[in-house]
Motif scaffolding. Structure first.
Motif, mmCIF file in Angstrom:
data_model
loop_
_atom_site.group_PDB
_atom_site.id
_atom_site.type_symbol
_atom_site.label_atom_id
_atom_site.label_comp_id
_atom_site.label_asym_id
_atom_site.label_seq_id
_atom_site.Cartn_x
_atom_site.Cartn_y
_atom_site.Cartn_z
ATOM 1 N N GLU A 114 0.841 -1.205 0.000
ATOM 2 C CA GLU A 114 0.000 0.000 0.000
ATOM 3 C C GLU A 114 0.877 1.256 0.000
ATOM 4 O OE1 GLU A 114 -3.025 -0.129 3.039
ATOM 5 O OE2 GLU A 114 -3.864 -1.979 2.219
ATOM 6 N N GLY A 115 0.649 2.099 -0.957
ATOM 7 C CA GLY A 115 1.413 3.349 -1.048
ATOM 8 C C GLY A 115 0.536 4.538 -0.692
ATOM 9 N N ASP A 116 1.099 5.711 -0.858
ATOM 10 C CA ASP A 116 0.396 6.933 -0.460
ATOM 11 C C ASP A 116 -0.979 7.084 -1.108
ATOM 12 O OD1 ASP A 116 2.441 7.628 1.183
ATOM 13 O OD2 ASP A 116 3.183 9.296 -0.040
ATOM 14 N N THR A 117 -1.101 6.686 -2.384
ATOM 15 C CA THR A 117 -2.387 6.881 -3.074
ATOM 16 C C THR A 117 -3.478 6.062 -2.395
ATOM 17 O OG1 THR A 117 -1.138 7.178 -5.102
ATOM 18 C CG2 THR A 117 -3.493 6.769 -5.357
ATOM 19 N N VAL A 118 -3.146 4.801 -2.075
ATOM 20 C CA VAL A 118 -4.133 3.927 -1.426
ATOM 21 C C VAL A 118 -4.413 4.429 -0.007
ATOM 22 C CG1 VAL A 118 -4.432 1.590 -0.499
ATOM 23 C CG2 VAL A 118 -3.627 1.916 -2.833
ATOM 24 N N VAL A 119 -3.374 4.820 0.700
ATOM 25 C CA VAL A 119 -3.567 5.278 2.089
ATOM 26 C C VAL A 119 -4.445 6.530 2.106
ATOM 27 C CG1 VAL A 119 -2.415 6.129 4.161
ATOM 28 C CG2 VAL A 119 -1.397 4.240 2.871
ATOM 29 N N ALA A 120 -4.197 7.442 1.191
ATOM 30 C CA ALA A 120 -5.017 8.662 1.134
ATOM 31 C C ALA A 120 -6.463 8.309 0.776
ATOM 32 C CB ALA A 120 -4.434 9.643 0.116
ATOM 33 N N ALA A 121 -6.654 7.341 -0.138
ATOM 34 C CA ALA A 121 -8.019 6.953 -0.532
ATOM 35 C C ALA A 121 -8.735 6.269 0.637
ATOM 36 C CB ALA A 121 -7.975 6.034 -1.752
ATOM 37 N N LYS A 122 -8.011 5.478 1.421
ATOM 38 C CA LYS A 122 -8.627 4.819 2.586
ATOM 39 C C LYS A 122 -8.968 5.861 3.672
ATOM 40 C CE LYS A 122 -6.980 0.158 1.847
ATOM 41 N NZ LYS A 122 -6.385 -1.060 2.417
ATOM 42 N N THR A 123 -8.111 6.837 3.812
ATOM 43 C CA THR A 123 -8.390 7.917 4.775
ATOM 44 C C THR A 123 -9.665 8.651 4.358
ATOM 45 O OG1 THR A 123 -6.005 8.167 5.072
ATOM 46 C CG2 THR A 123 -7.378 9.947 5.919
ATOM 47 N N ALA A 124 -9.773 8.924 3.065
ATOM 48 C CA ALA A 124 -10.969 9.608 2.548
ATOM 49 C C ALA A 124 -12.202 8.734 2.769
ATOM 50 C CB ALA A 124 -10.788 9.917 1.059
ATOM 51 N N ALA A 125 -12.058 7.420 2.561
ATOM 52 C CA ALA A 125 -13.203 6.502 2.733
ATOM 53 C C ALA A 125 -13.681 6.519 4.184
ATOM 54 C CB ALA A 125 -12.811 5.089 2.314
ATOM 55 N N ALA A 126 -12.741 6.529 5.114
ATOM 56 C CA ALA A 126 -13.120 6.570 6.535
ATOM 57 C C ALA A 126 -13.884 7.860 6.823
ATOM 58 C CB ALA A 126 -11.870 6.456 7.412
ATOM 59 N N LEU A 127 -13.330 8.984 6.417
ATOM 60 C CA LEU A 127 -13.966 10.280 6.713
ATOM 61 C C LEU A 127 -15.345 10.376 6.059
ATOM 62 C CD1 LEU A 127 -10.797 12.530 6.370
ATOM 63 C CD2 LEU A 127 -12.109 12.157 8.479
ATOM 64 N N ARG A 128 -15.429 9.904 4.832
ATOM 65 C CA ARG A 128 -16.704 9.957 4.086
ATOM 66 C C ARG A 128 -17.798 9.160 4.798
ATOM 67 N NH1 ARG A 128 -14.371 7.863 -0.436
ATOM 68 N NH2 ARG A 128 -15.093 5.734 -0.279
ATOM 69 N N ASN A 129 -17.383 8.135 5.548
ATOM 70 C CA ASN A 129 -18.352 7.263 6.217
ATOM 71 C C ASN A 129 -18.506 7.563 7.708
ATOM 72 O OD1 ASN A 129 -19.461 5.207 4.260
ATOM 73 N ND2 ASN A 129 -17.285 5.184 3.744
ATOM 74 N N GLY A 130 -17.999 8.706 8.129
ATOM 75 C CA GLY A 130 -18.187 9.097 9.525
ATOM 76 C C GLY A 130 -17.330 8.307 10.489
ATOM 77 N N LEU A 131 -16.245 7.732 9.983
ATOM 78 C CA LEU A 131 -15.305 7.007 10.853
ATOM 79 C C LEU A 131 -14.074 7.883 11.035
ATOM 80 C CD1 LEU A 131 -15.611 3.695 8.855
ATOM 81 C CD2 LEU A 131 -16.386 3.972 11.221
ATOM 82 N N THR A 132 -13.450 7.804 12.202
ATOM 83 C CA THR A 132 -12.216 8.570 12.416
ATOM 84 C C THR A 132 -11.035 7.723 11.942
ATOM 85 O OG1 THR A 132 -13.181 9.631 14.346
ATOM 86 C CG2 THR A 132 -10.784 9.721 14.153
ATOM 87 N N PRO A 133 -10.275 8.233 10.964
ATOM 88 C CA PRO A 133 -9.109 7.458 10.544
ATOM 89 C C PRO A 133 -8.031 7.485 11.630
ATOM 90 C CG PRO A 133 -9.544 9.290 9.009
ATOM 91 C CD PRO A 133 -10.423 9.482 10.200
ATOM 92 N N VAL A 134 -7.457 6.327 11.900
ATOM 93 C CA VAL A 134 -6.237 6.275 12.717
ATOM 94 C C VAL A 134 -5.127 6.171 11.681
ATOM 95 C CG1 VAL A 134 -4.945 5.026 14.487
ATOM 96 C CG2 VAL A 134 -7.450 5.097 14.594
ATOM 97 N N LEU A 135 -4.612 7.329 11.326
ATOM 98 C CA LEU A 135 -3.674 7.420 10.197
ATOM 99 C C LEU A 135 -2.241 7.289 10.717
ATOM 100 C CD1 LEU A 135 -2.843 8.088 7.285
ATOM 101 C CD2 LEU A 135 -3.265 10.504 7.802
ATOM 102 N N CYS A 136 -1.586 6.194 10.331
ATOM 103 C CA CYS A 136 -0.216 5.939 10.811
ATOM 104 C C CYS A 136 0.781 6.661 9.911
ATOM 105 C CB CYS A 136 0.085 4.448 10.791
ATOM 106 S SG CYS A 136 -1.046 3.481 11.801
ATOM 107 N N VAL A 137 1.645 7.410 10.534
ATOM 108 C CA VAL A 137 2.708 8.113 9.811
ATOM 109 C C VAL A 137 4.009 7.901 10.581
ATOM 110 C CG1 VAL A 137 1.266 9.903 8.716
ATOM 111 C CG2 VAL A 137 2.116 10.265 11.054
ATOM 112 N N GLY A 138 5.117 8.034 9.886
ATOM 113 C CA GLY A 138 6.394 7.884 10.587
ATOM 114 C C GLY A 138 7.493 7.447 9.641
#
Ligand code: G3H
Length: 259
Positions: A114-138
Motif C-alpha cells: 500500500e502506497g500513499d495513493t491507497v492510504v489517502a483513498a482509505k483515509t478519505a473513505a473513513a472520513l466519508r463514512n463518519g469514521l475517524t481514521p487512525v492514520l499511521c505516519v512515521g
C-alpha cells in the motif's frame, strides 16, 4: 475562572493478527472489566479504543461498548460497495458500530504494497463514512528527531491534502515497531509536537489527536509528559495488566472539594 479540563488521554490497541477469536473475546472481557472500574476511564481522563480482527468486531463491540470502549477496524476498503472481493467497506464498518478505521500502517505498506495513493483513498473513505481514521505516519529508518519531524509532517500533509475532518495521527516510526523498546521520549516529543503544530495550523482538522505507537508500554506516557496525547499499543497491551498500569499513569481529576 477554573482552568479548562485537560483533554482526555487516548489509548488505542491494535490486536493485529496475534489472537484467536475466543482469545480476543476473553481479552476484551478483561479490558471491559478494567474500563468499568478504573478511575482514569470512569472520570473521563482516558479514552480507550480497540482494533480487533474483522470477525471479532461485532462480538467485541457487545463486550466493550457498554463500558465506553470504542471499536475500530484495522483496515478499510477504498470503495464503499461493489465488486471488491475480500474487502470491507466503510458503510458496513459504520453499521456495525465502529468508530475508527486504521489506515497506512507500516505492515500494510511493507507486506501488501500500500502506497500513499491507497492510504489517502482509505483515509478519505473513513472520513466519508463518519469514521475517524487512525492514520499511521512515521519515518522508515531511524533518523535524528528534527529530520524525522519534518519528514513526518510532510507525510501527513501529503496524505491529508484536500481532506477535512478530525483524525487520529498515530506517529509510528517504522523502525520502532515490534522492537524491544520504543523511540526515545525526546524523539517522540519532537515529532509529536511538530505534528500537533501542523494540525493546529490546519483548522479543517480541528478535533484531531496525536498519539505515539511503536513498542509503547507502561512508563512511556509518564516519560512523554503530555507531549503525545496518547498511545497506540501493540504487543505490550496483550497482558491487560499492562493496560491497567498505563491507565494508572493517567491522573484522574481530583474530586470536587466539599464546602
Ligand atoms: O499498531 C501498533 C503498532 O504497530 C505498535 O506495535 P508494537 O507495540 O507491537 O510495536
Amino acid at each position: 475562572m477554573p482552568a479548562p479540563a485537560p483533554s482526555p488521554v487516548l489509548l488505542g490497541v491494535s490486536l493485529k493478527m496475534y489472537f484467536g477469536h475466543h482469545q480476543t473475546l476473553n481479552w476484551s472481557r478483561r479490558i471491559a472489566a478494567l474500563a468499568e472500574r478504573h478511575p482514569a476511564v470512569t472520570s473521563g481522563a482516558a479514552r480507550l479504543f480497540v482494533l480487533p480482527t474483522f470477525p471479532a468486531l461485532v462480538p467485541a463491540t457487545g463486550i466493550l461498548a457498554p463500558y465506553g470502549v470504542a471499536l475500530g477496524a484495522q483496515d478499510i476498503a477504498t470503495e464503499d460497495s461493489g465488486p471488491y472481493t475480500g474487502e470491507v467497506g466503510g458503510p458496513v464498518l459504520k453499521e456495525i458500530g465502529c468508530r475508527y478505521a486504521e489506515v497506512g500502517h507500516a505492515e500494510r505498506r511493507r507486506l501488501y504494497g500500500e502506497g500513499d495513493t491507497v492510504v489517502a483513498a482509505k483515509t478519505a473513505a473513513a472520513l466519508r463514512n463518519g469514521l475517524t481514521p487512525v492514520l499511521c505516519v512515521g519515518e522508515r529508518d531511524a533518523a535524528d528527531p528534527a529530520d524525522a519531524a519534518s519528514r513526518t509532517v510532510a507525510e501527513a500533509e501529503r496524505l491529508l491534502g484536500g481532506l477535512s475532518g478530525a483524525v487520529v495521527l498515530a506517529y509510528e516510526p517504522q523502525w520502532a515497531i515490534g522492537a524491544p523498546e520504543p523511540a526515545s521520549a525526546d524523539h517522540i516529543a519532537t515529532v509529536c509536537t511538530a505534528l500537533r503544530g501542523w494540525l493546529d495550523s490546519h483548522p479543517r482538522h480541528a478535533g484531531s489527536t496525536v498519539i505515539y505507537g511503536g513498542s509503547a508500554g507502561p512508563g512511556l506516557l509518564t516519560r512523554l509528559a503530555g507531549t503525545a496525547e496518547g498511545l497506540f499499543l501493540g504487543r505490550f497491551a496483550h497482558d491487560p495488566a499492562n493496560v491497567g498500569a498505563i491507565l494508572d499513569e493517567i491522573r484522574s481529576p481530583a474530586p470536587a472539594a466539599v464546602a
